[in-house]
Design a protein around this motif. Structure first.
Motif, PDB file in Angstrom:
ATOM      1  N   UNK A   1       0.849  -1.305  -0.056  1.00  0.00           N
ATOM      2  CA  UNK A   1      -0.053   0.160   0.065  1.00  0.00           C
ATOM      3  C   UNK A   1       0.699   1.348  -0.180  1.00  0.00           C
ATOM      4  N   UNK A   2       0.402   2.022  -0.849  1.00  0.00           N
ATOM      5  CA  UNK A   2       0.796   3.661  -0.492  1.00  0.00           C
ATOM      6  C   UNK A   2       1.050   4.224   0.501  1.00  0.00           C
ATOM      7  N   UNK A   3       2.471   5.291   0.882  1.00  0.00           N
ATOM      8  CA  UNK A   3       2.123   5.884   2.374  1.00  0.00           C
ATOM      9  C   UNK A   3       2.135   7.458   1.572  1.00  0.00           C
ATOM     10  N   UNK A   4       1.925   8.152   2.253  1.00  0.00           N
ATOM     11  CA  UNK A   4       1.904   9.031   2.052  1.00  0.00           C
ATOM     12  C   UNK A   4       2.070  10.431   3.034  1.00  0.00           C
ATOM     13  N   UNK A   5       2.110  11.906   2.419  1.00  0.00           N
ATOM     14  CA  UNK A   5       3.219  12.702   3.568  1.00  0.00           C
ATOM     15  C   UNK A   5       2.965  13.728   2.961  1.00  0.00           C
ATOM     16  N   UNK A   6       2.327  14.883   3.393  1.00  0.00           N
ATOM     17  CA  UNK A   6       2.057  15.998   3.105  1.00  0.00           C
ATOM     18  C   UNK A   6       3.213  17.008   3.406  1.00  0.00           C
ATOM     19  N   UNK A   7       3.481  18.179   2.791  1.00  0.00           N
ATOM     20  CA  UNK A   7       4.711  19.194   3.226  1.00  0.00           C
ATOM     21  C   UNK A   7       3.912  20.032   2.649  1.00  0.00           C
ATOM     22  N   UNK A   8       4.745  21.284   2.733  1.00  0.00           N
ATOM     23  CA  UNK A   8       4.122  23.082   2.480  1.00  0.00           C
ATOM     24  C   UNK A   8       3.231  23.594   3.384  1.00  0.00           C
ATOM     25  N   UNK A   9       2.696  23.470   4.408  1.00  0.00           N
ATOM     26  CA  UNK A   9       1.578  24.077   5.269  1.00  0.00           C
ATOM     27  C   UNK A   9       2.477  25.392   6.241  1.00  0.00           C
ATOM     28  N   UNK A  10       1.633  26.189   6.246  1.00  0.00           N
ATOM     29  CA  UNK A  10       2.364  27.342   6.827  1.00  0.00           C
ATOM     30  C   UNK A  10       1.268  28.239   7.278  1.00  0.00           C
ATOM     31  N   UNK A  11       1.508  29.618   8.007  1.00  0.00           N
ATOM     32  CA  UNK A  11       1.232  30.547   8.113  1.00  0.00           C
ATOM     33  C   UNK A  11       0.901  31.566   6.927  1.00  0.00           C
ATOM     34  N   UNK A  12       0.039  32.151   6.236  1.00  0.00           N
ATOM     35  CA  UNK A  12      -0.747  32.988   5.406  1.00  0.00           C
ATOM     36  C   UNK A  12      -1.423  34.362   5.039  1.00  0.00           C
ATOM     37  N   UNK A  13      -0.692  34.999   4.529  1.00  0.00           N
ATOM     38  CA  UNK A  13      -2.303  36.289   4.861  1.00  0.00           C
ATOM     39  C   UNK A  13      -3.093  36.423   3.626  1.00  0.00           C
TER      40      UNK A  13
END
Length: 128
Positions: free
Chosen positions: A1-13
């Motif tokens: 099964x594929x494993x998934x990892x998100x990135x790139x989130x944060x605080x923005x105006x």
């Protein structure tokens, strides 16, 4: 099964941009339809965007159409969500998901139940 990892989130105006990434491992990435969902506090997880296995078909929720763009790189096992003109109501945890479903209706792309594998999520906060 594929494993998934998100990135790139944060605080923005409000009015700003973010690009989310989702790295897949442990499976054959190109056989999966990929989607992005989000969940705001005390709300149900909702569909944001999805992309077909080849990348030739993209589907969006009305709330993000024209502002968000989903794309994928099958050579490097990644899917992306470019988010422009962000609004405070876009604040949520964003999840990447993979589906083996082959249906062609909008429901097949946007229904949570069609997705088999999920990442842990990345927080996006848009300040006003």
């Amino acid at each position: 099964q594929v494993q998934l990892a998100e990135s790139g989130g944060g605080l923005v105006q409000a009015g700003g941009s973010l690009r989310l990434s989702c790295a897949a491992s442990g499976g054959t990435f190109s056989i999966y339809r990929m989607g992005w969902f989000r969940q705001a506090p005390e709300k149900e997880r909702e569909f944001v965007a999805a992309i077909s296995r080849s990348g030739g078909i993209t589907v969006y929720a009305d709330s993000v159409k024209g502002r968000f763009t989903i794309s994928r790189d099958n050579a490097n096992n990644n899917v992306y969500l470019q988010m422009n003109s962000l609004k405070p109501e876009d604040t949520a945890i964003y999840y990447c998901a993979a589906s083996l479903n082959r249906g062609l209706t909008y429901a097949d792309y946007q229904a949570r139940g069609r997705y088999n594998n999920w990442g842990q999520g990345t927080q996006v906060t848009v300040s006003s």
